[in-house]
Motif scaffolding. Sequence first.
Motif, mmCIF file in Angstrom:
data_model
loop_
_atom_site.group_PDB
_atom_site.id
_atom_site.type_symbol
_atom_site.label_atom_id
_atom_site.label_comp_id
_atom_site.label_asym_id
_atom_site.label_seq_id
_atom_site.Cartn_x
_atom_site.Cartn_y
_atom_site.Cartn_z
ATOM 1 N N GLY A 179 0.813 -1.213 0.000
ATOM 2 C CA GLY A 179 0.000 0.000 0.000
ATOM 3 C C GLY A 179 0.844 1.258 0.000
ATOM 4 N N LEU A 180 0.158 2.390 0.209
ATOM 5 C CA LEU A 180 0.831 3.688 0.248
ATOM 6 C C LEU A 180 1.220 4.002 1.686
ATOM 7 C CD1 LEU A 180 1.548 6.332 -1.353
ATOM 8 C CD2 LEU A 180 -0.689 7.183 -0.646
ATOM 9 N N TYR A 181 2.436 4.459 1.885
ATOM 10 C CA TYR A 181 2.938 4.783 3.226
ATOM 11 C C TYR A 181 3.104 6.287 3.402
ATOM 12 C CZ TYR A 181 3.873 -0.033 4.625
ATOM 13 O OH TYR A 181 3.726 -1.343 4.999
ATOM 14 N N ASP A 182 3.130 6.720 4.670
ATOM 15 C CA ASP A 182 3.325 8.157 4.925
ATOM 16 C C ASP A 182 4.802 8.531 4.944
ATOM 17 O OD1 ASP A 182 4.155 7.115 7.294
ATOM 18 O OD2 ASP A 182 2.699 8.146 8.575
ATOM 19 N N GLY A 183 5.652 7.620 4.545
ATOM 20 C CA GLY A 183 7.094 7.851 4.405
ATOM 21 C C GLY A 183 7.621 6.738 3.527
ATOM 22 N N ASN A 184 8.924 6.655 3.328
ATOM 23 C CA ASN A 184 9.459 5.576 2.494
ATOM 24 C C ASN A 184 9.762 4.346 3.363
ATOM 25 O OD1 ASN A 184 10.785 3.813 0.876
ATOM 26 N ND2 ASN A 184 12.163 5.349 -0.049
ATOM 27 N N PRO A 185 8.939 3.291 3.277
ATOM 28 C CA PRO A 185 9.114 2.135 4.171
ATOM 29 C C PRO A 185 10.420 1.383 3.903
ATOM 30 C CG PRO A 185 7.454 1.678 2.502
ATOM 31 C CD PRO A 185 7.852 3.101 2.321
ATOM 32 N N ARG A 186 11.013 1.598 2.712
ATOM 33 C CA ARG A 186 12.277 0.903 2.407
ATOM 34 C C ARG A 186 13.443 1.521 3.183
ATOM 35 N NH1 ARG A 186 10.483 -1.979 -2.441
ATOM 36 N NH2 ARG A 186 8.925 -0.690 -3.426
ATOM 37 N N ASP A 202 -2.243 16.804 -3.747
ATOM 38 C CA ASP A 202 -0.827 16.925 -4.128
ATOM 39 C C ASP A 202 0.054 16.249 -3.075
ATOM 40 O OD1 ASP A 202 -1.508 18.208 -6.389
ATOM 41 O OD2 ASP A 202 -1.047 20.243 -5.650
ATOM 42 N N LYS A 203 -0.405 16.293 -1.805
ATOM 43 C CA LYS A 203 0.377 15.677 -0.725
ATOM 44 C C LYS A 203 0.448 14.156 -0.927
ATOM 45 C CE LYS A 203 0.568 15.495 4.228
ATOM 46 N NZ LYS A 203 -0.385 15.263 5.296
ATOM 47 N N ILE A 204 -0.675 13.583 -1.305
ATOM 48 C CA ILE A 204 -0.720 12.132 -1.556
ATOM 49 C C ILE A 204 0.197 11.798 -2.739
ATOM 50 C CG2 ILE A 204 -2.248 10.262 -2.408
ATOM 51 C CD1 ILE A 204 -2.670 10.839 0.549
ATOM 52 N N LYS A 205 0.120 12.626 -3.779
ATOM 53 C CA LYS A 205 0.966 12.376 -4.958
ATOM 54 C C LYS A 205 2.442 12.470 -4.579
ATOM 55 C CE LYS A 205 -2.380 13.897 -8.320
ATOM 56 N NZ LYS A 205 -2.835 14.920 -9.218
ATOM 57 N N ALA A 206 2.756 13.405 -3.710
ATOM 58 C CA ALA A 206 4.157 13.572 -3.290
ATOM 59 C C ALA A 206 4.617 12.335 -2.514
ATOM 60 C CB ALA A 206 4.302 14.830 -2.439
ATOM 61 N N THR A 217 7.366 -1.098 -15.004
ATOM 62 C CA THR A 217 7.674 0.265 -15.420
ATOM 63 C C THR A 217 7.160 1.280 -14.410
ATOM 64 O OG1 THR A 217 5.665 0.229 -16.713
ATOM 65 C CG2 THR A 217 7.715 -0.191 -17.891
ATOM 66 N N GLY A 218 6.163 0.868 -13.593
ATOM 67 C CA GLY A 218 5.557 1.860 -12.714
ATOM 68 C C GLY A 218 5.947 1.679 -11.268
ATOM 69 N N GLY A 219 6.019 2.764 -10.519
ATOM 70 C CA GLY A 219 6.188 2.676 -9.067
ATOM 71 C C GLY A 219 4.853 3.045 -8.453
ATOM 72 N N MET A 220 4.880 3.608 -7.216
ATOM 73 C CA MET A 220 3.636 3.979 -6.557
ATOM 74 C C MET A 220 2.972 5.164 -7.277
ATOM 75 S SD MET A 220 1.586 2.986 -4.302
ATOM 76 C CE MET A 220 2.407 1.757 -3.322
ATOM 77 N N VAL A 224 -1.021 5.633 -8.003
ATOM 78 C CA VAL A 224 -1.870 6.728 -7.520
ATOM 79 C C VAL A 224 -2.571 7.402 -8.698
ATOM 80 C CG1 VAL A 224 -1.843 8.981 -6.377
ATOM 81 C CG2 VAL A 224 -0.605 7.059 -5.372
ATOM 82 N N SER A 225 -1.872 7.543 -9.820
ATOM 83 C CA SER A 225 -2.573 8.190 -10.937
ATOM 84 C C SER A 225 -3.616 7.252 -11.531
ATOM 85 C CB SER A 225 -1.618 8.806 -11.965
ATOM 86 O OG SER A 225 -1.044 7.825 -12.731
ATOM 87 N N ALA A 226 -3.386 5.941 -11.458
ATOM 88 C CA ALA A 226 -4.424 4.993 -11.901
ATOM 89 C C ALA A 226 -5.635 5.090 -10.969
ATOM 90 C CB ALA A 226 -3.874 3.571 -11.897
ATOM 91 N N ALA A 227 -5.353 5.189 -9.657
ATOM 92 C CA ALA A 227 -6.446 5.318 -8.673
ATOM 93 C C ALA A 227 -7.256 6.583 -8.959
ATOM 94 C CB ALA A 227 -5.867 5.363 -7.259
ATOM 95 N N GLU A 228 -6.550 7.630 -9.388
ATOM 96 C CA GLU A 228 -7.226 8.897 -9.678
ATOM 97 C C GLU A 228 -8.187 8.736 -10.870
ATOM 98 O OE1 GLU A 228 -4.436 12.036 -10.489
ATOM 99 O OE2 GLU A 228 -5.712 13.493 -9.441
ATOM 100 N N ILE A 229 -7.716 8.021 -11.900
ATOM 101 C CA ILE A 229 -8.573 7.794 -13.085
ATOM 102 C C ILE A 229 -9.812 6.986 -12.661
ATOM 103 C CG2 ILE A 229 -8.733 6.624 -15.345
ATOM 104 C CD1 ILE A 229 -5.684 7.119 -15.623
ATOM 105 N N ALA A 230 -9.578 5.924 -11.869
ATOM 106 C CA ALA A 230 -10.690 5.070 -11.436
ATOM 107 C C ALA A 230 -11.652 5.864 -10.557
ATOM 108 C CB ALA A 230 -10.149 3.860 -10.683
ATOM 109 N N ASN A 231 -11.110 6.575 -9.581
ATOM 110 C CA ASN A 231 -11.945 7.354 -8.649
ATOM 111 C C ASN A 231 -12.798 8.391 -9.385
ATOM 112 O OD1 ASN A 231 -10.023 7.641 -5.495
ATOM 113 N ND2 ASN A 231 -10.928 5.905 -6.528
ATOM 114 N N ARG A 232 -12.196 8.987 -10.420
ATOM 115 C CA ARG A 232 -12.936 9.997 -11.192
ATOM 116 C C ARG A 232 -14.195 9.388 -11.817
ATOM 117 N NH1 ARG A 232 -9.111 11.795 -15.076
ATOM 118 N NH2 ARG A 232 -7.562 12.327 -13.517
#
Length: 268
Positions: A179-186, A202-206, A217-220, A224-232
Amino acid sequence: MSHITQAKRVVIKVGTSTLAYENGRLNLRRMEELCKVLCGLQNEGREVVLVSSGAVGVGMAKLGLHKHPEEIEQRQAVAAVGQCELMFMYDKFFGEYNHTVGQVLLTRDVVQNQVTRKNAENTFLTLLHLGIIPVVNENDSVATDELAGKNFGDNDTLSATVAVLSQADLLVILTDIDGLYDGNPRTNPQAKRIPYVYGITDKIKALAGGAGSDLGTGGMATKVSAAEIANRAGIPCVVLSGANPRDLYDLFDGTVLGTTFVPAQEKN
Ligand code: GLU
């Protein structure tokens, strides 16, 4: 939560890093488990669409190539070989549980043109109506970077487009992080997973930052941009780890897993 437990039509996206080992060879144990779980979900009355990467990675392994081909023609040829192998394995694994798959290969221009978009939409709806599991990938053998606008570039974006085209109730993106983390879990052990995102700011995108593993080819960020398309389009999107495909059962039973991107309003 009900948008997950009650979702009838579900698009599930799996990336190369989940399906294959670093050497490009298929992780058969995981692939078999994933197919079995998807058949289980289909048997309980859901309709599954699978968006699968792996054409290039699997093609490289099959042809004994250790480096990503640089020339576009090489990449296309490798994808042609890999896609064939990928579908052969899906046909075999889904067939073991008595389910039929149909291959759909898309390029961006297909969904940009009104007529071909409608054709693709009709194909999805007909396959689903027939109880067939569509297995979708980008048509890597014809989509090139040079022909601007022809390719999706990554299968995260493709999966969101497929969710819209197939009028899905939910998009699930399986990846190599839960999932998405509030920092870099690695790098930061204090980083916490964000279970729900209400509104992609923008904060989520950052937080999504740059690319993840080397194989896909894709990271997080693309997730997130796929989630944005779906959510829209009113479609919720869950990003979760694909390491244990059986987690999907828990997800659909109501366990909070991964990150759910909740649309402002449900699809109509
Ligand atoms: N379509 C590519 C493949 O099958 C993968 C693209 C991606 O990793 O997002 O190899």
